[in-house]
Design an enzyme around this catalytic site. Sequence first.
Site, short mmCIF file in Angstrom:
data_model
loop_
_atom_site.label_atom_id
_atom_site.label_comp_id
_atom_site.label_asym_id
_atom_site.label_seq_id
_atom_site.Cartn_x
_atom_site.Cartn_y
_atom_site.Cartn_z
N HIS A 1 38.70 2.90 -20.33
CA HIS A 1 39.65 3.55 -19.42
C HIS A 1 39.60 2.82 -18.08
O HIS A 1 38.64 2.11 -17.78
CB HIS A 1 39.38 5.05 -19.24
CG HIS A 1 38.02 5.39 -18.69
ND1 HIS A 1 37.74 5.43 -17.36
CD2 HIS A 1 36.86 5.70 -19.32
CE1 HIS A 1 36.46 5.76 -17.17
NE2 HIS A 1 35.90 5.92 -18.34
N SER B 1 46.52 10.73 -1.70
CA SER B 1 47.08 9.56 -2.38
C SER B 1 48.59 9.70 -2.58
O SER B 1 49.10 10.79 -2.81
CB SER B 1 46.39 9.33 -3.72
OG SER B 1 46.45 10.50 -4.52
N HIS C 1 27.94 -2.59 -13.05
CA HIS C 1 27.96 -1.53 -12.03
C HIS C 1 27.01 -1.86 -10.88
O HIS C 1 27.37 -1.75 -9.70
CB HIS C 1 27.56 -0.19 -12.64
CG HIS C 1 28.69 0.55 -13.29
ND1 HIS C 1 29.96 0.63 -12.75
CD2 HIS C 1 28.72 1.31 -14.43
CE1 HIS C 1 30.72 1.38 -13.54
NE2 HIS C 1 30.00 1.80 -14.55
N ARG D 1 42.91 22.64 -4.76
CA ARG D 1 42.35 21.33 -4.48
C ARG D 1 42.45 20.95 -3.01
O ARG D 1 43.50 21.10 -2.38
CB ARG D 1 43.01 20.28 -5.38
CG ARG D 1 42.57 20.45 -6.82
CD ARG D 1 43.37 19.63 -7.79
NE ARG D 1 43.29 18.21 -7.50
CZ ARG D 1 43.96 17.31 -8.20
NH1 ARG D 1 44.74 17.68 -9.21
NH2 ARG D 1 43.86 16.03 -7.90
N ASP E 1 34.69 2.61 -13.94
CA ASP E 1 34.77 1.42 -14.78
C ASP E 1 35.60 0.30 -14.17
O ASP E 1 35.35 -0.88 -14.42
CB ASP E 1 35.33 1.79 -16.15
CG ASP E 1 34.23 2.27 -17.10
OD1 ASP E 1 33.11 2.53 -16.60
OD2 ASP E 1 34.48 2.41 -18.30
N ARG F 1 40.78 6.09 -4.54
CA ARG F 1 41.18 6.75 -3.30
C ARG F 1 42.26 5.98 -2.56
O ARG F 1 42.23 4.75 -2.50
CB ARG F 1 39.98 6.91 -2.36
CG ARG F 1 38.73 7.48 -3.00
CD ARG F 1 38.89 8.95 -3.31
NE ARG F 1 37.62 9.49 -3.79
CZ ARG F 1 37.51 10.38 -4.76
NH1 ARG F 1 38.60 10.82 -5.38
NH2 ARG F 1 36.34 10.86 -5.12
N ALA F 2 43.19 6.72 -1.98
CA ALA F 2 44.15 6.13 -1.04
C ALA F 2 43.49 6.13 0.34
O ALA F 2 42.97 7.15 0.78
CB ALA F 2 45.43 6.95 -1.01
N GLY G 1 26.41 11.86 -16.43
CA GLY G 1 27.88 11.83 -16.45
C GLY G 1 28.45 12.65 -17.58
O GLY G 1 29.45 13.37 -17.40
N ASN H 1 45.08 12.93 4.67
CA ASN H 1 45.36 11.73 3.88
C ASN H 1 45.16 12.07 2.40
O ASN H 1 44.05 12.38 1.97
CB ASN H 1 44.41 10.60 4.28
CG ASN H 1 44.57 9.37 3.40
OD1 ASN H 1 45.52 9.26 2.62
ND2 ASN H 1 43.63 8.45 3.51
#
Length: 610
Positions: free
Chosen positions: A11, A556, A135, A455, A337, A424-425, A185, A554
């Site tokens: 992904h 996205s 990573h 959210r 990833d 992230r934007a 995870g 801010n």
Amino acid sequence: MRILGISAFYHDSAAAMIEDGRIVAAAQEERFTRKKHDADFPANAVAYCLSAAECEMTEVDHVVFYDKPILKFERLLETYLATSPRGFRSFRMAMPLWIKEKLFQKKLLRRYLGKLAGVKEWPGSLLFTEHHLAHAASAFFPSPFASAAVLTMDGVGEWCTTSLGHGRGKDLDILKEIRFPHSLGLLYSAFTYYTGFKVNSGEYKVMGLAPYGRPLFVQKILDHLIDLKEDGSFRLDQRYFDYCAGLTMTSPAFHELFGAEPRRPESPLTQREMDLAASVQAVTEEVVLKLARFARQETGERHLCLAGGVALNCVANGKLLKKRIFDDIWIQPAAGDAGGAVGSALAAWHGYLGNGRSPDGRDRMTGAYLGPAFDQREVEKRLTASGAVYTVLSDDDLIARTVDAIVDEKAVGWMQGRMEFGPRALGGRSILGDPRSPIMQKTLNLKVKYRESFRPFAPSVRREDVAEWFDVDVDSPYMLLVGDVLDRHRLPLGAGEAALFGIDRLNVPRSGIPAVTHVDYSARVQTVHRDTNPRYWELLSAFKQRTGCPVLVNTSFNVRGEPIVCTPEDAFRCFMGTEIECLVVGNCFLRKEDQSSNLRQDYKDRFELD
């Protein structure tokens, strides 16, 4: 020398180009194909990286893939054998794909690269690095530190799920690993699935939901699901999970333990889901803190680098920062990833080729602004072809008009400079709003983003002003640290408001910047730096001069289920498909009321929900 790093086939496929050790470009494939979490070979991202480096595929010296497919296949085979016959259904579904494509990934990659080079198969140097080494390399090598402890935590790579590394100069050694099926995870993803969200996509929703809940299930998780040791090592009791043998994350034993079947996606959220989210978040934070203490003890380092999907848990990162286990922390902005593309290329440059490294205290990700940019002439050409009506403004007038719109409580689409790399934007592809507005959080969620009302939104703040508003006084350019709004900016709560819990707390203004203050007074802070994003910094400065507040909402530039916009056309379509009132692309300023009604789109149901 040019090295192309590639992450693909699971992904968030991505590509990254480094040139003589410098990161030239990096981008995720989803931004070009408009398919969220696109896992296909990143042909468009590779083409962009070649363009940014001004070279052809034939001029690339090495291509590096971010994991080792044979080791991953070995893990899958051993897992299926260990869970036989229960895992046969999953085995039967997975094996045809592996035998057809993934097992022969080297040949497949050469064919994909050959298409870009105009030949049947690319004949150049093709390397593979282990997933968690990629990573770790993405975390340490771009960091400002000469030496550091390195923690990577995610679902699973080949076998490894958690690793402790030690970076010194050009050398990066993996000291210890936790192996599949024991995975922090995957524990978090199990609760993501159980609370009704999509795995590998909805984990951040669980994190955002947690402050509405009470950690009532922490002891149950520690008693039954995870055996956690003082050094941060752990084992998961596989009776409660189904990711090894089945096609779901949790087992009937898990459902019995917590007293219900998994929540049906998109069904109403209850206090129970909030309490479950709070509980797994608390356990995750405890694991991360124990791992960090062990990393400090084992390496003796004062600095820590983080990567892997768990490193995107900015709440846990904020707790880690406050504990002062390390003097400073640096987190790879594309910690999931996608960042493996950068890490694999850097691992080859320093590890395989043995090139030196001369850290000078600077962040080599340069604000994560590593994607495509469009000059003013190109912006105007593309907007005109899209049918857009716009006004071209001077730099000063553009900033002033944008501040006017934000002060008028309008949602503003903001597309400037290079696209961000990572989830992230950061002021390159953002939707902006007034944080002082008591209605902005609800308006952006329901009318612009078309997403769940609970959210939270993040604040962007000038780096030099961050300590005046939040209990964070460090660089946080990648929106990966959570801090609290300072007491002096908080609003007193009435007795009735203080007694509320759960989702009832949502619409209670808690500070002078309510649109970015979560229900527990926390905020996912982004510090804006003049040297990496001067235009966004100027906008924040102008907003501060007008209002006394150096903070903007801010979020996205996309709707739920849509990748962040990449091109001016993407930005215009999203603008016309939502209730964003103004759009700023380059020096072009667009108002919704000036646009042709024939160009309106229905974006609410256009994308598959994430």
